[in-house]
Structures are given as structure tokens and as C-alpha cells.
Write an enzyme that holds these catalytic residues in place. Structure first.
Site, short mmCIF file in Angstrom:
data_model
loop_
_atom_site.label_atom_id
_atom_site.label_comp_id
_atom_site.label_asym_id
_atom_site.label_seq_id
_atom_site.Cartn_x
_atom_site.Cartn_y
_atom_site.Cartn_z
N TRP A 1 89.65 -60.98 12.34
CA TRP A 1 90.52 -61.45 11.97
C TRP A 1 89.65 -62.94 11.65
O TRP A 1 89.88 -63.44 11.34
CB TRP A 1 91.83 -61.64 11.79
CG TRP A 1 92.43 -61.90 13.68
CD1 TRP A 1 92.60 -60.83 14.12
CD2 TRP A 1 91.64 -63.16 14.23
NE1 TRP A 1 92.71 -61.50 15.94
CE2 TRP A 1 92.01 -62.14 15.29
CE3 TRP A 1 91.36 -64.26 13.91
CZ2 TRP A 1 91.76 -63.25 16.33
CZ3 TRP A 1 91.35 -65.73 14.91
CH2 TRP A 1 91.91 -65.02 16.06
N ASN A 2 88.77 -62.79 13.20
CA ASN A 2 87.92 -64.72 13.54
C ASN A 2 87.42 -65.56 12.65
O ASN A 2 87.06 -66.55 11.88
CB ASN A 2 88.43 -64.56 14.54
CG ASN A 2 86.97 -64.00 14.73
OD1 ASN A 2 86.52 -63.15 14.59
ND2 ASN A 2 86.28 -64.73 15.92
N HIS B 1 89.60 -53.38 8.01
CA HIS B 1 89.81 -55.28 8.16
C HIS B 1 90.78 -55.53 9.26
O HIS B 1 91.91 -54.22 9.05
CB HIS B 1 90.20 -56.17 7.31
CG HIS B 1 89.37 -57.60 7.53
ND1 HIS B 1 89.24 -57.59 8.91
CD2 HIS B 1 88.64 -58.44 6.61
CE1 HIS B 1 88.50 -59.14 8.62
NE2 HIS B 1 87.96 -58.94 7.48
N SER C 1 94.54 -56.24 10.73
CA SER C 1 95.66 -55.73 9.78
C SER C 1 96.55 -57.15 9.16
O SER C 1 97.57 -57.16 8.56
CB SER C 1 96.67 -54.92 10.33
OG SER C 1 96.58 -55.05 11.82
N GLY D 1 85.37 -56.77 17.88
CA GLY D 1 86.37 -56.89 18.49
C GLY D 1 86.88 -57.05 19.38
O GLY D 1 85.59 -57.70 20.33
N GLU E 1 79.91 -55.94 19.68
CA GLU E 1 80.55 -56.53 19.69
C GLU E 1 81.82 -56.84 19.99
O GLU E 1 82.61 -57.26 19.68
CB GLU E 1 80.20 -57.57 18.19
CG GLU E 1 78.58 -57.49 17.44
CD GLU E 1 76.91 -57.76 17.89
OE1 GLU E 1 77.39 -58.68 18.97
OE2 GLU E 1 76.61 -57.51 17.67
N CYS F 1 84.20 -65.78 19.86
CA CYS F 1 83.85 -64.57 20.95
C CYS F 1 82.40 -65.71 21.09
O CYS F 1 82.31 -65.56 22.67
CB CYS F 1 83.20 -63.40 20.55
SG CYS F 1 82.02 -63.59 18.54
N GLU G 1 89.45 -64.08 29.15
CA GLU G 1 88.68 -64.73 27.95
C GLU G 1 89.09 -66.02 27.36
O GLU G 1 91.05 -65.23 27.24
CB GLU G 1 87.79 -63.75 27.01
CG GLU G 1 87.94 -63.95 25.74
CD GLU G 1 87.27 -62.87 24.26
OE1 GLU G 1 87.44 -62.36 24.42
OE2 GLU G 1 86.83 -63.92 23.60
P1 NAP Z 1 91.27 -56.62 17.64
O1 NAP Z 1 92.65 -56.21 18.35
O2 NAP Z 1 90.04 -55.98 19.19
O3 NAP Z 1 91.20 -56.61 16.60
C1 NAP Z 1 90.06 -56.14 15.75
C2 NAP Z 1 89.51 -54.91 14.99
O4 NAP Z 1 89.90 -53.17 15.90
C3 NAP Z 1 90.33 -55.04 14.09
O5 NAP Z 1 90.16 -54.65 12.91
C4 NAP Z 1 91.91 -53.88 14.89
O6 NAP Z 1 92.55 -53.58 14.16
C5 NAP Z 1 90.70 -52.86 15.12
N1 NAP Z 1 91.45 -51.81 16.39
C6 NAP Z 1 92.35 -52.78 17.20
N2 NAP Z 1 93.01 -52.09 17.95
C7 NAP Z 1 91.48 -50.62 18.26
C8 NAP Z 1 91.38 -49.18 17.84
N3 NAP Z 1 92.24 -48.51 18.86
N4 NAP Z 1 90.56 -48.71 17.54
C9 NAP Z 1 89.93 -48.81 16.61
N5 NAP Z 1 90.34 -50.18 16.13
C10 NAP Z 1 91.01 -50.83 16.54
O7 NAP Z 1 90.29 -57.70 18.40
P2 NAP Z 1 91.19 -59.17 17.71
O8 NAP Z 1 91.86 -59.85 19.69
O9 NAP Z 1 92.20 -59.85 16.62
O10 NAP Z 1 89.66 -60.33 18.04
C11 NAP Z 1 89.20 -60.81 19.57
C12 NAP Z 1 88.39 -60.09 20.27
O11 NAP Z 1 86.85 -59.44 19.22
C13 NAP Z 1 88.41 -61.50 21.48
O12 NAP Z 1 87.81 -60.83 22.30
C14 NAP Z 1 86.49 -61.95 20.79
O13 NAP Z 1 86.35 -62.44 21.78
C15 NAP Z 1 85.84 -60.85 20.09
N6 NAP Z 1 84.89 -61.13 18.84
C16 NAP Z 1 83.73 -60.90 19.42
C17 NAP Z 1 82.32 -60.82 18.11
C18 NAP Z 1 81.24 -60.52 18.54
O14 NAP Z 1 80.44 -60.72 18.00
N7 NAP Z 1 80.97 -60.50 19.69
C19 NAP Z 1 83.44 -61.48 17.51
C20 NAP Z 1 84.77 -62.11 17.08
C21 NAP Z 1 85.46 -61.67 17.76
P3 NAP Z 1 94.49 -54.19 13.59
O15 NAP Z 1 93.92 -55.76 13.33
O16 NAP Z 1 94.78 -53.30 12.66
O17 NAP Z 1 94.50 -54.09 15.22
#
Ligand code: NAP
Length: 454
Positions: free
Chosen positions: A130-131, A155, A157, A206, A228, A262, A359
Site C-alpha cells: 500500500w505504501n 493489491h 487490502s 512487501g 522486493e 522500504c 525495520e
Molecule cells: P505486507 O503485509 O507483506 O503486504 C504486502 C502485500 O502482500 C499485500 O498485498 C498483502 O496483502 C500481501 N500479503 C500479505 N501476507 C501475504 C501472504 N502470506 N501471502 C501472500 N501475500 C501476502 O507488507 P506491508 O507490511 O503492508 O508493507 C511493508 C513492507 O513492505 C515493509 O517491510 C517494506 O519495507 C516492504 N516494502 C518493500 C519494497 C521494496 O521495493 N523492496 C517496497 C515497499 C515496501 P494483504 O494486504 O491482503 O495482507
């Protein structure tokens, strides 16, 4: 769980959508799978024309789309407008440069002709956070669609409005149905989508937890996967740093996107002979950052994305303070409504504290003082992650030492880490694997087919 859009500045629910049923998901995957061979057969000229149309739509609607992003996840309106413009620029970039990137590469060998072709692989699932609700998706979609693949978006949720906006954007630009499909499915159902034989590959941006699930699901059916994930990027201030230039960028590097990036600078590692001056200037500047309504032009930092995210950051900081760290700026949340947290600088953080090993996804900087640049690099590398990193030094020898020594996917010199369409983006270690953007990012979802003509 349904898709729910909540305005983080007020806590009010804006909209909600039910998850797609299994039958609906099946029909949507079918749409993409039926489109894939037809899209693959289109010319690069036709793909580029549609991509430019999508860019034009974005350019013509910057404030309207930016407002959706600000209201849905709290980034400042100025940052949201910048995100929309960057997406349009990236679409134009790939419309222009994809043909050259995808041209067969001639290689001399014992063959009369040998080359590598870059063929599309079909429907690619993109699981996105979402970020940067527009940018993360476009940095996948622009190269992937130009390469002749079709995309399915799952995307986060909490950003359904952004997801629908993206699906609508591609349709309005003239992309045929099935080229870019939105799926409303929870993370718990992603593995089923990955396992579907019509899905060729998956990319996830994520958290580590999601990365493990997606990698396991892709591994169990032997499908290509790009990850990523998170990071805790070091921002190294060397002896030769120009602090007047460095401090304002240190602030931006940490608080951009309300601290939820991130590639935000998260650990500020400063050599002892510059520490006092840096901490004083940096803390004063962080304390002065304006926090408020993301739609107010004076605001630099808006709310965190959710009450849960505010709680998480609050707990990480409280844990550090309870164990002896010192807040030289901020140190607490701001009472509601909305999920606001004060820009914070922590010193005296140790690995016994959550802030020393986790983090922090919020406007909280950890400052660490080291003896010299060699120790700064060692501390910079002493982390499970390796996404971005930056070195702040005027001296070329110091710059070179950091470039060679830092174990990260990206090293920026006197600049904050950022993604840009021309350069590969990605990390090492637990920050994931594979690359996005540039030719190497595009090839992740191509069959790099070797041709040998005797
Ligand atoms: P997140 O919970 O992992 O969510 C990211 C995506 O993954 C969402 O669409 C989420 O869906 C889905 N997801 C969650 N659990 C899942 C699972 N078990 N299996 C499959 N898909 C799943 O991430 P966040 O906490 O919102 O975002 C922050 C993290 O992302 C931080 O660690 C940040 O550093 C990282 N990030 C990395 C980058 C990069 O380019 N390296 C860029 C941006 C963010 P739901 O919303 O439905 O749970």
C-alpha cells in the site's frame, strides 16, 4: 477479509469491497490467460501507443488521482502528485526504450547465427503493498506489459480504490480486457492463485513474512518469483560529509512517505568526529518537521497508514526508551483522530532493543556513532537486510571505500536512495531477490531464449 479503504488522517472508513469469490477469481484468471497469446502477438508499436495513452491519462488527472492516494494511505498531496507524475514518466520511458531492450542480442559462437531473444512468458501475478499504491504497481506493469506479458494485480487490502483506479486506467487507455486484471483476494488465498496452472510467475513487494509465503508457494509449483522486501538502509555520514547539504536530505530520506518506505534511510551511522554536530542539527530539523493533514500544503509528514502501524512504531520506540535509549527529537505519537506520530531521533540504541534489530516503518531515525568509516561500513552491513544504502562524503576515496564495502543492492553517493526507471532496483540478503526496472528487471519475466542456427 474484505478490502477496506480507511482515511488515516481521520480514521473514517471511505469504502469497502468484498473479496472475489473463487469462481470470480477463476473467471478473472481465464480472462488474463485468454488475452495472453493475443497480447503477445501485438506489435511493440501498438503496445507503446497504449502505454503512452495511459501516461497521458495520468498526466491529465494528476490532482484527482493524487487525492485518492492521499485519502487512502495518508501520503502528502504533494508526494502523491509526484508519485502520479513519476508513473506517467515511467510509462513513457518503457514505451520508448522497451523495443531496444527487447531486441534480440546477437552473440558470436560456433553457430552461423546465435542470439538471445526475449519472449513474454504469459500472465504474471503482482502482489503489491500500500505504501506507494500507484508506483509499486506501475514499476512492475509498465515493463511487463511492454514485454508482452499480461498482469494480474493483488493489491494490499487497504488500498482498493488505488487498485480499481489502476485497472480502470489501463482499460480507459485502450488496453484490451485481460491485459491488466485486478483481483480482490486476501493474502491467505494468494498461494491458490500462484498454483493455478495459467499463472506463469509472481512478483511480490512487501514484508518478509509475505515473501516467505509467496516464495514457498512459487517454489512448490516451480514458478519464477521476484521478491522486493524490507530493509533498514544505512545512511553513512563520513568525515568529509558536507553537513549543510546532508542534514536536509537526511530528513527527507527518513520522513518521506511519512517514514513508510522500504528504501527510507533508517539507520544513521555517523563517524565520531562529525557526530555531535550531526546529531544536534538533525534532531533540531526533525523536531521542526510539520506533521498534519496530508492535504495541507504545509504538511511534510502525514499520518501512519493505520492504527496498527502507529501502535507498532509506538511500541518499538517505547521499548528503546525503556531500555535506555534517548529521544533527541520526538519520541511519542500524537493523540487522535488519525494515526499521527512525531518525527523522532533515537540515540543510544542497542541490539537488545527492538529499534536496534527491526525495520521501523515510520518517521523514526536511529543514530549510531562509530569510530571511522571502516566501522561505519561494518555496522551498515551488520543487518539481515541489504536493500539500499547511502554514503555522504565529499572525499572520493571515502566514497569508493563505501561503494566497494557496502553489501546492498544499491549504493547512493550524496543522494537519498530512490527508484528511477533507468536503473535496476532490488536488494540482497533478506531484502529479496531479483530486480525490477531497467533491462534486467524486464528480463525477469521474459523467456531469455537461446537461438542457435547451424
Ligand atoms: P505486507 O503485509 O507483506 O503486504 C504486502 C502485500 O502482500 C499485500 O498485498 C498483502 O496483502 C500481501 N500479503 C500479505 N501476507 C501475504 C501472504 N502470506 N501471502 C501472500 N501475500 C501476502 O507488507 P506491508 O507490511 O503492508 O508493507 C511493508 C513492507 O513492505 C515493509 O517491510 C517494506 O519495507 C516492504 N516494502 C518493500 C519494497 C521494496 O521495493 N523492496 C517496497 C515497499 C515496501 P494483504 O494486504 O491482503 O495482507
Amino acid at each position: 477479509m474484505p478490502y477496506i479503504s480507511v482515511n488515516p488522517a481521520t480514521g473514517e472508513v471511505v469504502s469497502s469491497y468484498e473479496d472475489h469469490t473463487p469462481a470470480e477469481v477463476d473467471a478473472l484468471i481465464a480472462l488474463a490467460a485468454e488475452r495472453a497469446p493475443l497480447w503477445r502477438a501485438t506489435s511493440m508499436v501498438d503496445r507503446a501507443r497504449l502505454m503512452v495513452s495511459a501516461a497521458e491519462l495520468l498526466e491529465g488527472e494528476v490532482p484527482v488521482i493524487a487525492e485518492v492516494l492521499s485519502r487512502e494511505m495518508g501520503k502528502t498531496f504533494a508526494a502523491a502528485k509526484g508519485e502520479v507524475a513519476k508513473c506517467a514518466m515511467t510509462m513513457r520511458y518503457y514505451a520508448e526504450h522497451a523495443p531496444a531492450m527487447l531486441a534480440p542480442r546477437q552473440i558470436s559462437s560456433s553457430a552461423s547465427r546465435s542470439e538471445v531473444r526475449y519472449d513474454p512468458i504469459g500472465p504474471v501475478l503482482a502482489v503489491m503493498p500500500w505504501n506507494f499504491p500507484l508506483w509499486q504497481v506501475i514499476r512492475f506493469a509498465a515493463p511487463a506489459l511492454m514485454a508482452g506479458n499480461v498482469g494480474l494485480l493483488k493489491h494490499a487490502s487497504n488500498v482498493p480504490e488505488s487498485a480499481l483506479l489502476l485497472e480502470g486506467l489501463f482499460r480507459r487507455a485502450g488496453f484490451p480486457e485481460g491485459c491488466f486484471v485486478n483481483l480482490f483476494v486476501p493474502g491467505s488465498r494468494v498461494a491458490e492463485v500462484i498454483a493455478d496452472p495459467r499463472i506463469a510467475a509472481v512478483t511480490l513487494t512487501g514484508s518478509e513474512a509475505a515473501g516467505r509465503s509467496v516464495a514457498a508457494a512459487a517454489g512448490s509449483v516451480l514458478k519464477k518469483c521476484v521478491l522486493e522486501l524490507g530493509g533498514s538502509d544505512p545512511f553513512i555520514i563520513a568525515s568529509s560529509a558536507d553537513l549543510d547539504r546532508t542534514v536536509p536530505l537526511a530528513i527527507t530520506g527518513r520522513v518521506q512517505n511519512n517514514g513508510q518506505s522500504c528504501i527510507a534511510a533508517k539507520r544513521f551511522i555517523v563517524v565520531a568526529d562529525r557526530a555531535e554536530e550531526f546529531i544536534e542539527k538533525f534532531s533540531a530539523a526533525m523536531e521542526a518537521v510539520t506533521v498534519g493533514d496530508p492535504m495541507d500544503p504545509a504538511t511534510v509528514v502525514g499520518p501512519l497508514v493505520s492504527a496498527a502501524q502507529k501502535d507498532e512504531v509506538s511500541e518499538q520506540v517505547a521499548d528503546a526508551l525503556a531500555k535506555g535509549a534517548v529521544a533527541t527529537a520526538g519520541g511519542s505519537g500524537i493523540d487522535g483522530p488519525g494515526f499521527f506520530y512525531r518525527p523522532t531521533v533515537l540515540t543510544g540504541v542497542t541490539t537488545q532493543m527492538r529499534a536496534g534489530v527491526e525495520e521501523i516503518f515510520g518517521p523514526v531515525a536511529v543514530v549510531e556513532v562509530v569510530a571511522d568509516l571502516a566501522e561505519a561500513i561494518a555496522v551498515g552491513n551488520d543487518t539481515p537486510w541489504g536493500l539500499g544504502s547511502s554514503i555522504w562524503a565529499e572525499d572520493e576515496a571515502e566514497q569508493r571505500q563505501a561503494i566497494e564495502g557496502l553489501d546492498a543492492g544499491m549504493v547512493f553517493v550524496n543522494a537519498i536512495v530512490a527508484s528511477t526507471p533507468e536503473l535496476p532496483f532490488g536488494g540482497t540478503k533478506r531484502s529479496g531477490y531479483g530486480r525490477e526496472l531497467a533491462d534486467v528487471g524486464m528480463y525477469e519475466f521474459c523467456n531469455q531464449k537461446t537461438i542457435f542456427v547451424a
